[in-house]
Scaffold this motif. Sequence first.
Motif, mmCIF file in Angstrom:
data_model
loop_
_atom_site.group_PDB
_atom_site.id
_atom_site.type_symbol
_atom_site.label_atom_id
_atom_site.label_comp_id
_atom_site.label_asym_id
_atom_site.label_seq_id
_atom_site.Cartn_x
_atom_site.Cartn_y
_atom_site.Cartn_z
ATOM 1 N N VAL A 66 0.863 -1.081 0.131
ATOM 2 C CA VAL A 66 0.057 -0.058 -0.243
ATOM 3 C C VAL A 66 0.964 1.286 -0.291
ATOM 4 O O VAL A 66 1.838 1.676 1.366
ATOM 5 C CB VAL A 66 -1.044 0.042 1.323
ATOM 6 N N THR A 67 0.949 2.203 -1.240
ATOM 7 C CA THR A 67 1.711 3.210 -0.988
ATOM 8 C C THR A 67 0.410 4.218 -0.566
ATOM 9 O O THR A 67 -0.257 4.662 -1.456
ATOM 10 C CB THR A 67 2.517 2.895 -2.282
ATOM 11 N N ILE A 68 1.023 4.839 -0.619
ATOM 12 C CA ILE A 68 0.172 6.401 0.480
ATOM 13 C C ILE A 68 1.152 7.826 -0.189
ATOM 14 O O ILE A 68 2.037 8.123 0.355
ATOM 15 C CB ILE A 68 -0.169 6.260 2.069
ATOM 16 N N GLY A 69 0.142 8.598 -0.522
ATOM 17 C CA GLY A 69 1.124 10.000 -0.978
ATOM 18 C C GLY A 69 -0.043 11.477 -0.352
ATOM 19 O O GLY A 69 -0.882 11.281 0.080
ATOM 20 N N VAL A 70 1.176 11.941 -0.206
ATOM 21 C CA VAL A 70 0.453 13.014 0.076
ATOM 22 C C VAL A 70 0.644 14.644 -0.208
ATOM 23 O O VAL A 70 1.241 15.313 -0.290
ATOM 24 C CB VAL A 70 1.014 13.461 1.968
ATOM 25 N N SER A 71 -0.742 14.383 -1.693
ATOM 26 C CA SER A 71 -1.046 15.471 -2.058
ATOM 27 C C SER A 71 -1.477 16.749 -1.697
ATOM 28 O O SER A 71 -1.792 17.751 -2.587
ATOM 29 C CB SER A 71 -1.128 15.105 -3.327
ATOM 30 N N GLY A 72 -2.619 16.436 -0.825
ATOM 31 C CA GLY A 72 -3.390 17.337 -0.543
ATOM 32 C C GLY A 72 -4.705 16.708 -0.968
ATOM 33 O O GLY A 72 -4.812 15.785 -2.175
ATOM 34 N N THR A 73 -5.893 16.834 -0.241
ATOM 35 C CA THR A 73 -6.987 16.281 -0.788
ATOM 36 C C THR A 73 -7.512 16.805 -2.573
ATOM 37 O O THR A 73 -7.721 15.776 -3.709
ATOM 38 C CB THR A 73 -8.237 17.244 -0.304
ATOM 39 N N GLY A 74 -6.532 18.461 -2.966
ATOM 40 C CA GLY A 74 -7.719 18.412 -4.084
ATOM 41 C C GLY A 74 -6.051 17.457 -5.304
ATOM 42 O O GLY A 74 -6.497 17.224 -6.280
ATOM 43 N N GLY A 75 -4.695 17.814 -4.831
ATOM 44 C CA GLY A 75 -4.193 16.837 -5.636
ATOM 45 C C GLY A 75 -4.092 15.689 -5.449
ATOM 46 O O GLY A 75 -4.095 15.150 -6.814
ATOM 47 N N GLY A 76 -4.538 15.313 -4.642
ATOM 48 C CA GLY A 76 -5.661 13.448 -4.440
ATOM 49 C C GLY A 76 -6.280 13.446 -5.339
ATOM 50 O O GLY A 76 -6.099 12.382 -6.692
ATOM 51 N N PHE A 77 -7.740 14.120 -5.410
ATOM 52 C CA PHE A 77 -8.954 14.290 -6.509
ATOM 53 C C PHE A 77 -7.981 14.237 -8.287
ATOM 54 O O PHE A 77 -8.576 13.623 -8.695
ATOM 55 C CB PHE A 77 -9.246 15.174 -6.276
ATOM 56 N N GLN A 78 -7.227 15.499 -8.481
ATOM 57 C CA GLN A 78 -6.533 15.339 -9.506
ATOM 58 C C GLN A 78 -5.856 14.013 -10.436
ATOM 59 O O GLN A 78 -6.165 13.610 -11.393
ATOM 60 C CB GLN A 78 -5.413 16.206 -9.484
ATOM 61 N N LYS A 79 -4.863 13.262 -8.977
ATOM 62 C CA LYS A 79 -5.185 12.078 -9.401
ATOM 63 C C LYS A 79 -6.011 10.489 -9.777
ATOM 64 O O LYS A 79 -5.959 10.047 -10.619
ATOM 65 C CB LYS A 79 -3.650 11.499 -8.143
#
Length: 318
Positions: A66-79
Amino acid sequence: MKKIITIIALAFIVGACGNKKDQSEKAENDSGNLEGTIKVDGSSTVFPITEAVAEEFRSVQPNVKVTIGVSGTGGGFQKFSRGETNISDASRPIKDKEIEACAANNITYIELEVAYDGLAVLVNPENDWVDNFTVEELKKIWEPAAQGTIMKWNQIRPEWPNEEIHLYGPGIASGTYDYFTEAVVGKSGSSRGDYTASEDDHVLVQGIAGDKFSLGFFGLAYYTENQDKLKLIGVNNGTEVVKPTLETVSTGTYAPLSRPLFIYVNSTSVKSPEVVAFVHYYLENAGELSTDVGYIPLPTELYTKQKEDFQAFVESNK
């Protein structure tokens, strides 16, 4: 152990209609355990819960990464909207423009609540003049009109020092920023821009901890981890001064800075047994693990509903 076996069995049933070669390579190794990689990204606020779940999940499914990034909520939704992740951590509900981006790429999903959080308002421990703010005072400090105008502590209350306020907060891609600005300023994404911003809450902790005249905000869990470096400030909800705790957040007394936290799972991913097993495990253990990392669990009946909704989503996307 019985519960784990049931979850794994369900995961294989869900994936049974997939390609047999893919199942043998991705979902099962010689010992009968699940395999594969689950990609998560998004909110730094939800990260501690997801990380705690992932660590526990490894003990029952050691061959699932399980890989977990921290792009922020907005950045996460973009991906997420581009199909680059299986799960998106979010500290606010998905926005219309993000829904449209998902639709443009034929991404459908389910929203699942996993815990409650209170936003913490924080100052440096050497600050001996502030013990509470009204919502109106926070708005006066953070609204767009304050930029270049409200610069010193004594502009908030005359008895406070004639010293500059040094502001710290999440960046504009953060769901925490969106929530705070909506709750305090009255419009999501609306604030002054002359503050130190970071998507990494640890950077904000360090900034506030090293600056006597600092003021900032972020999720309660990061205060809980760093209580010795920070001073938590109460917020006057119109009736009384309240600080965020398990009780005040879960009862809504800590208003208006309490909120639900979410994960989003896309429909393609639930064809993978390891993702189904992970999300079931997440919802089964989120209550206990959210408390461990400083958040507030949902009522038991709400976790039951999230599990039922997710299973229905899995069935509808076989």
